[in-house]
Design an enzyme around this catalytic site. Sequence first.
Site, short mmCIF file in Angstrom:
data_model
loop_
_atom_site.label_atom_id
_atom_site.label_comp_id
_atom_site.label_asym_id
_atom_site.label_seq_id
_atom_site.Cartn_x
_atom_site.Cartn_y
_atom_site.Cartn_z
N SER A 1 0.95 -1.17 0.01
CA SER A 1 0.20 0.05 0.14
C SER A 1 0.91 1.14 -0.02
O SER A 1 1.68 1.43 -0.90
CB SER A 1 -0.94 0.07 1.30
OG SER A 1 -1.97 0.74 1.25
N ASP B 1 -9.55 -6.09 -4.53
CA ASP B 1 -9.01 -4.92 -3.89
C ASP B 1 -10.19 -3.66 -3.94
O ASP B 1 -10.30 -3.45 -5.20
CB ASP B 1 -7.61 -4.51 -4.25
CG ASP B 1 -7.01 -3.49 -3.31
OD1 ASP B 1 -7.74 -2.63 -2.50
OD2 ASP B 1 -5.89 -3.37 -3.36
N HIS C 1 -7.55 -5.98 -0.27
CA HIS C 1 -6.43 -4.93 -0.16
C HIS C 1 -5.41 -5.47 0.74
O HIS C 1 -4.13 -5.52 0.80
CB HIS C 1 -6.90 -3.55 0.21
CG HIS C 1 -5.63 -2.63 0.40
ND1 HIS C 1 -5.07 -2.19 -0.88
CD2 HIS C 1 -5.24 -1.74 1.15
CE1 HIS C 1 -4.05 -1.45 -0.43
NE2 HIS C 1 -4.19 -1.17 0.51
#
Length: 337
Positions: free
Chosen positions: A148, A278, A306
């Site tokens: 991320s 995601d 995610h």
Amino acid sequence: MDLDMLNMFVIAGGTLAIPILAFVASFLLWPSALIRIYYWYWRRALGMQVRYATYDDYQFCYSYRGRPGYRPSILMLHGFSAHKDMWLSIVKFLPKNLHLVCVDMPGHEGTTRSDLDDYSISGQAKRIHQFVECIKLNRKPFHLVGTSMGGNVAGVYAAQYPEDICSLTLICPAGLPSTTDSKFIKQLRELQESKRIDRIPLIPSTPEEMADMLKLCSYVRFKVPQQILQGLVDVRIPHNEFYRKLFLEIVDEKSRHSLHENMTKIKAPTQVIWGKQDQVLDVSGASVLAGAIPDCHVYILENCGHSVVVERPRKTANLILEFLALLHSIDNNKKQA
């Protein structure tokens, strides 16, 4: 039953009751303390040791296991509002003789937080480079992993300090433009239009908002008790003001597409892992990276969101190990040629 036997049962019952009552009390009254104890125990069980490194007056907090050897060390960069312990689920499935380093990102957990610090993606990459030099991790090129926000930082790091790394794993990285808006991006747009940007979905302040965030980040639906949700919120609330400042920094024009702006400079063999479902960062970003990085291996995980590290830790660990083994084999073949 004689008196001595009765006393023995009373003492034994009391001895067992104390830890049970302590656990129940922690669960009901101090769930945040229970969460901290949980991470402390898990670190010890996996052999991860916590250390601090200082660069001038800046302190980095990190955990590590093993020592540098013939195989590359692995440095792991966590995502927005997380901490070094988020990698423990992956560490569980990695060999104990691998040298692993998990660092708290700038401003997070035990690493220095300063209002004067540069929290842009480029600024964070510079801080991580300072950390790498502090612990002399770059004596040999290492394998860099980021997820991320940490994936955005890892990609920029690989572009700006190519001599430090031998290979790269990006897990659902931020910093890329997308042709398809994710659910999270749509939510942000709606909040901007209604001028309620203070209610960022990734910064919960109630158990209900925490439950919504978990649903947003995970395809797998975890049944989390209300008390644990409260504990997770209690741990985060003291840091929410910083998280808001950081969030606005990393979505600013200076950082929003940092990975995209630097991806053509990445020369190290790169592995991209992305959850197909995601809802935070659309999976189409994987094809963007594959088209820009020459030696790029893409793996799309079915039925995964995610939070790849939490949802598919064994698979992620295996993919990283297989990727490193492949690179080692290619390197050996080149030496023999």
